[in-house]
Design a protein around this motif. Sequence first.
Motif, PDB file in Angstrom:
ATOM      1  N   THR A  75       0.390   5.299   0.010  1.00  0.00           N
ATOM      2  CA  THR A  75      -0.639   6.334   0.581  1.00  0.00           C
ATOM      3  C   THR A  75      -0.327   7.557  -0.133  1.00  0.00           C
ATOM      4  N   GLU A  76      -1.419   8.048  -0.666  1.00  0.00           N
ATOM      5  CA  GLU A  76      -1.177   9.522  -1.520  1.00  0.00           C
ATOM      6  C   GLU A  76      -1.328  10.485  -0.270  1.00  0.00           C
ATOM      7  N   GLU A  88       0.862  -1.202   0.006  1.00  0.00           N
ATOM      8  CA  GLU A  88       0.007  -0.043  -0.117  1.00  0.00           C
ATOM      9  C   GLU A  88       0.841   1.371   0.029  1.00  0.00           C
ATOM     10  N   LYS A  98     -10.143   4.428   0.680  1.00  0.00           N
ATOM     11  CA  LYS A  98     -10.463   4.209   1.978  1.00  0.00           C
ATOM     12  C   LYS A  98     -11.466   4.914   2.871  1.00  0.00           C
ATOM     13  N   ILE A 148      -4.839   5.104  -1.517  1.00  0.00           N
ATOM     14  CA  ILE A 148      -3.858   4.254  -1.555  1.00  0.00           C
ATOM     15  C   ILE A 148      -3.910   3.391  -2.986  1.00  0.00           C
ATOM     16  N   HIS A 182       3.540   1.116   2.882  1.00  0.00           N
ATOM     17  CA  HIS A 182       3.422  -0.107   3.647  1.00  0.00           C
ATOM     18  C   HIS A 182       3.562  -1.473   3.057  1.00  0.00           C
ATOM     19  N   THR A 187      -8.916   8.480   2.353  1.00  0.00           N
ATOM     20  CA  THR A 187      -7.462   8.260   2.090  1.00  0.00           C
ATOM     21  C   THR A 187      -7.414   7.422   0.705  1.00  0.00           C
ATOM     22  N   PRO A 213       4.859   9.216  -2.447  1.00  0.00           N
ATOM     23  CA  PRO A 213       3.806   8.628  -1.568  1.00  0.00           C
ATOM     24  C   PRO A 213       4.061   9.083  -0.187  1.00  0.00           C
ATOM     25  N   LYS A 214       3.018   9.452   0.807  1.00  0.00           N
ATOM     26  CA  LYS A 214       3.096   9.844   2.045  1.00  0.00           C
ATOM     27  C   LYS A 214       3.338   8.699   2.927  1.00  0.00           C
ATOM     28  N   GLU A 215       3.157   7.640   2.825  1.00  0.00           N
ATOM     29  CA  GLU A 215       3.450   6.415   3.410  1.00  0.00           C
ATOM     30  C   GLU A 215       3.646   5.378   2.476  1.00  0.00           C
ATOM     31  N   HIS A 248      -6.026   1.733  -7.896  1.00  0.00           N
ATOM     32  CA  HIS A 248      -6.228   3.040  -6.806  1.00  0.00           C
ATOM     33  C   HIS A 248      -7.419   2.755  -6.038  1.00  0.00           C
TER      34      HIS A 248
END
Length: 687
Positions: A10-11, A8, A41, A53, A361, A51, A357-359, A38
């Motif tokens: 995260t945008e 994943e 969530k 992802i 995973h 959010t 990406p912001k995050e 895409h």
Amino acid sequence: MVAPAVPELTEEILHESLDARTESLAALRELGPPDLVHLVKQATRNQGRQTGIYHHVTGVDASSSASLAAYINTLTYKEHAPNATAKIVEGVYCCYNAFSRLDMRIHVTIPGTVESFCVDERGEKRKATDDLWLETYLCSVLRAYSYADDGSGDTIRKIMGVRRFNPVTNTETEHRFLHAAEQLFFRGWQLGSDSVVQVPTNVSNHLTAGLLKYLQTTGRYTSGINLFEKLRSQSVEVSSLLSKVLFMGNEEVTGVRTLYQSLQDTPMDYVMLDTQAEFLLNKAQTAATPELKDERLQMALRCADRSTIAAPSEFGTWARLAQVYVAMEDWENALTILNSCPMFTYQDKDTPMMPEPKEVHLPTLPETRLDEIDSEPESRYSEQVDPSLLGLRAASYKGTFKQAYSILTEMTAKIGWDQLLKIRSNVFVMEDEYRTEKQEATASANKRNSSVDGIREPSDATTNGDEESEEEKEEDGESAGRTLAPSEDVEKPLSTIDPGEVKADTDNAANDEHLSKLNTKRLCERWLDSLFMVLYEDLRVYTIWRTQMAQYRAQQMQYKKSAEEWEILGSLAERLQHHDEAVEAYRACLSLRFSPRALAGILRSYRKQKVTRDTIQAVIRLVAWQYRWYSEFSPELLHTVRTLIEDEGAVKVRSIVQATSLPQSVLDLTHHYAALCATFRSSGTDG
């Protein structure tokens, strides 16, 4: 069989990955990037908080909007557990159609509807038709093979968070793939071609390359022969592909007859001629007597020579001719022909252009847990690497330059560097001899004396002393703290004359006499001159390493390097065709940490030597590592398993896998590859 875990990304801003993909469509040149998935969530307690992802994927069935929607639905199940803090409320699947240059998309609202549409290069919506879905499906299968990893991990590291599935898992899906390929075959040139092909044709493009890769991987030669027999009735040029598959399946007599008959109709089809030359070259390597070898090489030479006449602008024809001369040990002609190769700028695969990406995973599937593999990610980023190893330019060669360099290293491995330099100075005009002759010719013209006979042979060690010492200072600085091998161990190549300077001199009538003296030699292309310098760098670093190793061993001292340095040295040795030394370096790397690149290098050695048990041990670990990074499909690893089963039988291979003292979940991943071979009824699967 368990599916891989889902990465994943995260945008930062909702839908920014979709916007970035749309913006990149106009710049795509090849088969297109992996599919983008895409998801939105929504927090269960705060429905206003959404959010975005996303992840990328290859190998998902893209034959219809329903099949892509089904993939998105599989992702929503795990999010809808009773204690979930968020749920997926919508998803978009993007799959590129390289035939029509459109991005096919489906938008799923959960619960709710599925909308199917496509987006053009201007970002405008268009209707998705059945014909467009057929094109999209075929592109999707070809991308799954094109973007698959070879086992070394290089492709996996290039794009973060890509799930890789096998697009053809049984005879039913094979039929769908080959039927689509048959319908769109004569439009395959629209997809472009490998970077070593200058002009895509009906038989040299990404579609035909993908078909041949599929057939070689799975061993489904009969299916390929049937397909190309049908297509040959529409165009005789397909005979080259038919014969290639016949050769793969050891039906050599039929393959030779096919080429012979077809060349009666089209005697200057360069792909057929090149296929003949390649076959004869391979047969020469296994000839029982020197006389038979020479006979086959002479035949290969005639075919390869004609193919360069038929396609003078194609790299592959000239490279094949050079390879034939190397096999004949005609070194001067090999170098002359290599110099004639047309070189092309490497066109890399289309890759996603995404915002940061912001995050990120990247979950681990429990079934892939293996201590030695898990040691790899943490340690590789903190290792020290000697700058001289990082600066080896040959490691980054791709396309035509990589292939040309391989021919040059093969020559070096066979005759040695010093002899190669002598042949180079016999074939090409060297800079110092050109300047000497130019000065003498000018002086002679001024004095109206008779011309000087012959061309002065340059001294092997003529160099500019000041320039050399500066470069040696730089090299010493890069290798501070090292015991360098004597610099004379690898002679530095002198420069050939720049063709541009010679062209300028041809405009000067006074130099006609001088230029006529040089017409027994050729001008060396700048790219080939550069390759010699790059080869010198490789040989110099290799010689330093081997000299130091010998010195340390003589003193019974341990020779220490970081894992990444050993990995680089292994690649260097393999590039120079010193295979035993490559394995030694790769083993040293693996003794410090896991490295898929090092293990893949050792696997290549095991396969050549047909060391069954060691091959299987390497495959088990590489398959597990692939699954660890969301890839359940590697054509090279599937091909390795298939050939193992072909040689040893499925029962023996399975028992060796099962007897390995690793977790059963890890062994099951390799059993999955063996099960694919059984599904396709590969040779050896019945016992």
